[in-house]
Write a protein that holds these residues in place. Structure first.
Motif, PDB file in Angstrom:
ATOM      1  N   ASP A 160      46.698  45.788  53.851  1.00 38.27           N
ATOM      2  CA  ASP A 160      47.050  44.370  53.826  1.00 38.27           C
ATOM      3  C   ASP A 160      45.837  43.454  53.713  1.00 38.27           C
ATOM      4  OD1 ASP A 160      49.721  44.936  53.899  1.00 38.27           O
ATOM      5  OD2 ASP A 160      49.976  44.511  56.038  1.00 38.27           O
ATOM      6  N   GLU A 161      44.773  43.755  54.466  1.00 37.27           N
ATOM      7  CA  GLU A 161      43.585  42.904  54.434  1.00 37.27           C
ATOM      8  C   GLU A 161      42.899  42.954  53.066  1.00 37.27           C
ATOM      9  OE1 GLU A 161      41.990  40.557  56.369  1.00 37.27           O
ATOM     10  OE2 GLU A 161      43.952  40.625  57.313  1.00 37.27           O
ATOM     11  N   THR A 162      42.799  44.154  52.511  1.00 35.92           N
ATOM     12  CA  THR A 162      42.153  44.308  51.206  1.00 35.92           C
ATOM     13  C   THR A 162      42.992  43.630  50.130  1.00 35.92           C
ATOM     14  OG1 THR A 162      41.258  46.428  51.934  1.00 35.92           O
ATOM     15  CG2 THR A 162      41.187  45.976  49.577  1.00 35.92           C
ATOM     16  N   ARG A 163      44.297  43.766  50.235  1.00 34.75           N
ATOM     17  CA  ARG A 163      45.197  43.132  49.277  1.00 34.75           C
ATOM     18  C   ARG A 163      45.072  41.604  49.348  1.00 34.75           C
ATOM     19  NH1 ARG A 163      49.788  45.808  50.753  1.00 34.75           N
ATOM     20  NH2 ARG A 163      49.323  47.583  49.438  1.00 34.75           N
ATOM     21  N   LYS A 164      44.992  41.084  50.550  1.00 32.11           N
ATOM     22  CA  LYS A 164      44.835  39.639  50.725  1.00 32.11           C
ATOM     23  C   LYS A 164      43.524  39.167  50.094  1.00 32.11           C
ATOM     24  CE  LYS A 164      44.936  36.073  54.293  1.00 32.11           C
ATOM     25  NZ  LYS A 164      45.086  35.782  55.732  1.00 32.11           N
ATOM     26  N   ARG A 165      42.458  39.931  50.311  1.00 30.29           N
ATOM     27  CA  ARG A 165      41.169  39.590  49.709  1.00 30.29           C
ATOM     28  C   ARG A 165      41.263  39.613  48.184  1.00 30.29           C
ATOM     29  NH1 ARG A 165      35.837  43.510  49.646  1.00 30.29           N
ATOM     30  NH2 ARG A 165      34.550  42.164  48.324  1.00 30.29           N
ATOM     31  N   PHE A 166      41.936  40.632  47.647  1.00 32.84           N
ATOM     32  CA  PHE A 166      42.068  40.735  46.194  1.00 32.84           C
ATOM     33  C   PHE A 166      42.800  39.527  45.621  1.00 32.84           C
ATOM     34  CE2 PHE A 166      44.740  41.724  42.550  1.00 32.84           C
ATOM     35  CZ  PHE A 166      43.752  41.971  41.603  1.00 32.84           C
ATOM     36  N   PHE A 167      43.936  39.178  46.220  1.00 38.89           N
ATOM     37  CA  PHE A 167      44.713  38.059  45.696  1.00 38.89           C
ATOM     38  C   PHE A 167      43.925  36.751  45.750  1.00 38.89           C
ATOM     39  CE2 PHE A 167      48.381  40.904  46.348  1.00 38.89           C
ATOM     40  CZ  PHE A 167      48.965  40.767  45.097  1.00 38.89           C
ATOM     41  N   ALA A 168      43.149  36.546  46.799  1.00 39.64           N
ATOM     42  CA  ALA A 168      42.333  35.334  46.902  1.00 39.64           C
ATOM     43  C   ALA A 168      41.264  35.304  45.810  1.00 39.64           C
ATOM     44  CB  ALA A 168      41.693  35.254  48.278  1.00 39.64           C
ATOM     45  N   GLU A 169      40.574  36.417  45.615  1.00 43.43           N
ATOM     46  CA  GLU A 169      39.506  36.462  44.612  1.00 43.43           C
ATOM     47  C   GLU A 169      40.067  36.410  43.195  1.00 43.43           C
ATOM     48  OE1 GLU A 169      36.395  39.340  45.235  1.00 43.43           O
ATOM     49  OE2 GLU A 169      36.495  39.097  47.416  1.00 43.43           O
ATOM     50  N   TRP A 170      41.223  37.048  42.990  1.00 38.31           N
ATOM     51  CA  TRP A 170      41.830  37.026  41.656  1.00 38.31           C
ATOM     52  C   TRP A 170      42.322  35.622  41.320  1.00 38.31           C
ATOM     53  CZ3 TRP A 170      40.780  40.574  38.310  1.00 38.31           C
ATOM     54  CH2 TRP A 170      41.479  40.625  37.105  1.00 38.31           C
ATOM     55  N   SER A 171      42.824  34.917  42.305  1.00 44.12           N
ATOM     56  CA  SER A 171      43.253  33.537  42.093  1.00 44.12           C
ATOM     57  C   SER A 171      42.069  32.665  41.681  1.00 44.12           C
ATOM     58  CB  SER A 171      43.903  32.986  43.370  1.00 44.12           C
ATOM     59  OG  SER A 171      44.426  31.706  43.152  1.00 44.12           O
ATOM     60  N   ASN A 172      40.916  32.858  42.320  1.00 44.69           N
ATOM     61  CA  ASN A 172      39.707  32.117  41.950  1.00 44.69           C
ATOM     62  C   ASN A 172      39.279  32.452  40.530  1.00 44.69           C
ATOM     63  OD1 ASN A 172      39.569  30.901  44.468  1.00 44.69           O
ATOM     64  ND2 ASN A 172      38.173  32.429  45.299  1.00 44.69           N
ATOM     65  N   LYS A 173      39.377  33.722  40.168  1.00 47.56           N
ATOM     66  CA  LYS A 173      39.033  34.151  38.805  1.00 47.56           C
ATOM     67  C   LYS A 173      39.948  33.482  37.779  1.00 47.56           C
ATOM     68  CE  LYS A 173      40.205  37.656  35.586  1.00 47.56           C
ATOM     69  NZ  LYS A 173      39.979  36.955  34.335  1.00 47.56           N
ATOM     70  N   LEU A 174      41.247  33.450  38.068  1.00 52.36           N
ATOM     71  CA  LEU A 174      42.209  32.830  37.152  1.00 52.36           C
ATOM     72  C   LEU A 174      41.947  31.336  37.006  1.00 52.36           C
ATOM     73  CD1 LEU A 174      45.473  34.616  38.344  1.00 52.36           C
ATOM     74  CD2 LEU A 174      44.306  34.966  36.141  1.00 52.36           C
ATOM     75  N   ALA A 175      41.661  30.667  38.115  1.00 49.65           N
ATOM     76  CA  ALA A 175      41.381  29.225  38.067  1.00 49.65           C
ATOM     77  C   ALA A 175      40.169  28.941  37.184  1.00 49.65           C
ATOM     78  CB  ALA A 175      41.167  28.688  39.473  1.00 49.65           C
ATOM     79  N   LEU A 176      39.136  29.752  37.311  1.00 44.06           N
ATOM     80  CA  LEU A 176      37.950  29.591  36.474  1.00 44.06           C
ATOM     81  C   LEU A 176      38.275  29.862  35.010  1.00 44.06           C
ATOM     82  CD1 LEU A 176      34.935  29.023  36.213  1.00 44.06           C
ATOM     83  CD2 LEU A 176      34.518  31.458  36.698  1.00 44.06           C
ATOM     84  N   ASP A 177      39.085  30.889  34.742  1.00 45.02           N
ATOM     85  CA  ASP A 177      39.479  31.199  33.366  1.00 45.02           C
ATOM     86  C   ASP A 177      40.196  30.022  32.709  1.00 45.02           C
ATOM     87  OD1 ASP A 177      38.404  33.729  33.619  1.00 45.02           O
ATOM     88  OD2 ASP A 177      40.324  34.780  33.681  1.00 45.02           O
ATOM     89  N   LEU A 178      41.077  29.363  33.460  1.00 46.48           N
ATOM     90  CA  LEU A 178      41.791  28.206  32.910  1.00 46.48           C
ATOM     91  C   LEU A 178      40.815  27.102  32.516  1.00 46.48           C
ATOM     92  CD1 LEU A 178      44.822  27.876  35.375  1.00 46.48           C
ATOM     93  CD2 LEU A 178      44.855  28.851  33.084  1.00 46.48           C
ATOM     94  N   LEU A 179      39.852  26.824  33.398  1.00 46.64           N
ATOM     95  CA  LEU A 179      38.871  25.773  33.125  1.00 46.64           C
ATOM     96  C   LEU A 179      37.984  26.115  31.927  1.00 46.64           C
ATOM     97  CD1 LEU A 179      37.804  24.889  36.773  1.00 46.64           C
ATOM     98  CD2 LEU A 179      39.075  23.415  35.195  1.00 46.64           C
ATOM     99  N   VAL A 180      37.522  27.359  31.867  1.00 51.56           N
ATOM    100  CA  VAL A 180      36.672  27.793  30.751  1.00 51.56           C
ATOM    101  C   VAL A 180      37.440  27.688  29.437  1.00 51.56           C
ATOM    102  CG1 VAL A 180      35.539  29.801  29.724  1.00 51.56           C
ATOM    103  CG2 VAL A 180      35.159  29.252  32.132  1.00 51.56           C
ATOM    104  N   THR A 181      38.688  28.125  29.456  1.00 49.01           N
ATOM    105  CA  THR A 181      39.524  28.075  28.253  1.00 49.01           C
ATOM    106  C   THR A 181      39.664  26.644  27.749  1.00 49.01           C
ATOM    107  OG1 THR A 181      40.757  30.056  28.888  1.00 49.01           O
ATOM    108  CG2 THR A 181      41.827  28.558  27.340  1.00 49.01           C
ATOM    109  N   LEU A 182      39.980  25.712  28.642  1.00 54.71           N
ATOM    110  CA  LEU A 182      40.167  24.322  28.227  1.00 54.71           C
ATOM    111  C   LEU A 182      38.875  23.707  27.708  1.00 54.71           C
ATOM    112  CD1 LEU A 182      42.556  22.917  30.958  1.00 54.71           C
ATOM    113  CD2 LEU A 182      43.111  23.515  28.596  1.00 54.71           C
ATOM    114  N   LYS A 183      37.764  24.009  28.350  1.00 55.51           N
ATOM    115  CA  LYS A 183      36.476  23.486  27.895  1.00 55.51           C
ATOM    116  C   LYS A 183      36.177  23.963  26.470  1.00 55.51           C
ATOM    117  CE  LYS A 183      31.572  23.316  29.145  1.00 55.51           C
ATOM    118  NZ  LYS A 183      30.540  23.737  30.120  1.00 55.51           N
ATOM    119  N   ARG A 184      36.478  25.229  26.195  1.00 57.60           N
ATOM    120  CA  ARG A 184      36.220  25.787  24.865  1.00 57.60           C
ATOM    121  C   ARG A 184      37.184  25.215  23.822  1.00 57.60           C
ATOM    122  NH1 ARG A 184      35.205  32.138  26.589  1.00 57.60           N
ATOM    123  NH2 ARG A 184      33.168  31.808  27.577  1.00 57.60           N
TER     124      ARG A 184
END
Length: 196
Positions: A160-184
């Motif tokens: 559960d703890e590792t899964r929670k960490r993964f979802f938090a970090e993956w959410s940050n990765k996705l948020a950055l991907d959205l911003l990079v995509t729009l900038k490009r």
């Protein structure tokens, strides 16, 4: 300047439960100095997504009339080893299939990721466009209601703890991907600026 927002409970316990928030729900917006029709024509041309996507390096339409509801796109992707480096995500070159689920010229373009048997999953990417200030506001959204086949595989052996960490970090990765995509995309539509 592009701005991102996130929403939803990214805790693994709530993923896919009836009445619960989506597993991922993120969006980012940017102003583009082009009319909605021009912006739509660009973002709905999925073969060009390699020009702005952080991971898609190409692809082609495999069935249906390109850019219309029901059409299927097979994308080629590349993920580096430093993306949530500790997690067992796919690295290197990998392929996806997605199906267009909304295509309203000048307004919205959406696609759903398919699983390995070709079934649409509760994982939707979208571009929404609205006229604004002599141009357009382009919003890029991602929503995953319940865990996809890929996410299930990634998290299958996690506690559960590792899964929670993964979802938090993956959410940050996705948020950055959205911003990079729009900038490009903005750069493609408007051309390079002195700020780059």
């Amino acid at each position: 300047m592009a701005k991102a927002t996130t929403a939803g409970d990214t805790s693994p316990a709530s993923a896919g439960s009836a009445g619960q928030e989506p597993l991922f729900q993120l969006s980012a917006s940017v102003h583009v100095t082009a009319p909605p029709e021009k912006v739509y024509a660009l973002v709905s041309d999925m073969e060009r997504s390699r020009e702005w996507s952080p991971e898609c390096t190409g692809g082609s339409w495999s069935s249906g009339l390109p850019g219309t509801v029901g059409a299927v796109f097979r994308g080629e992707n590349l993920r580096s080893g430093d993306v949530v480096a500790w997690a067992p995500v796919v690295r290197g070159t990998w392929f996806t299939e997605c199906e267009v689920i909304a295509a309203d010229p000048g307004h919205t373009f959406q696609w759903s990721m398919r699983n390995s048997t070709g079934v649409k999953q509760d994982s939707v990417w979208a571009y929404d466009i609205e006229p604004a200030d002599g141009g357009s506001t382009l919003t890029h959204r991602f929503r995953m209601g319940s865990a996809t086949e890929g996410i299930q595989g990634i998290t299958a052996e996690m506690d559960d703890e590792t899964r929670k960490r993964f979802f938090a970090e993956w959410s940050n990765k996705l948020a950055l991907d959205l911003l990079v995509t729009l900038k490009r995309i903005k750069r493609v539509v408007e051309g390079p600026t002195r700020e780059g």
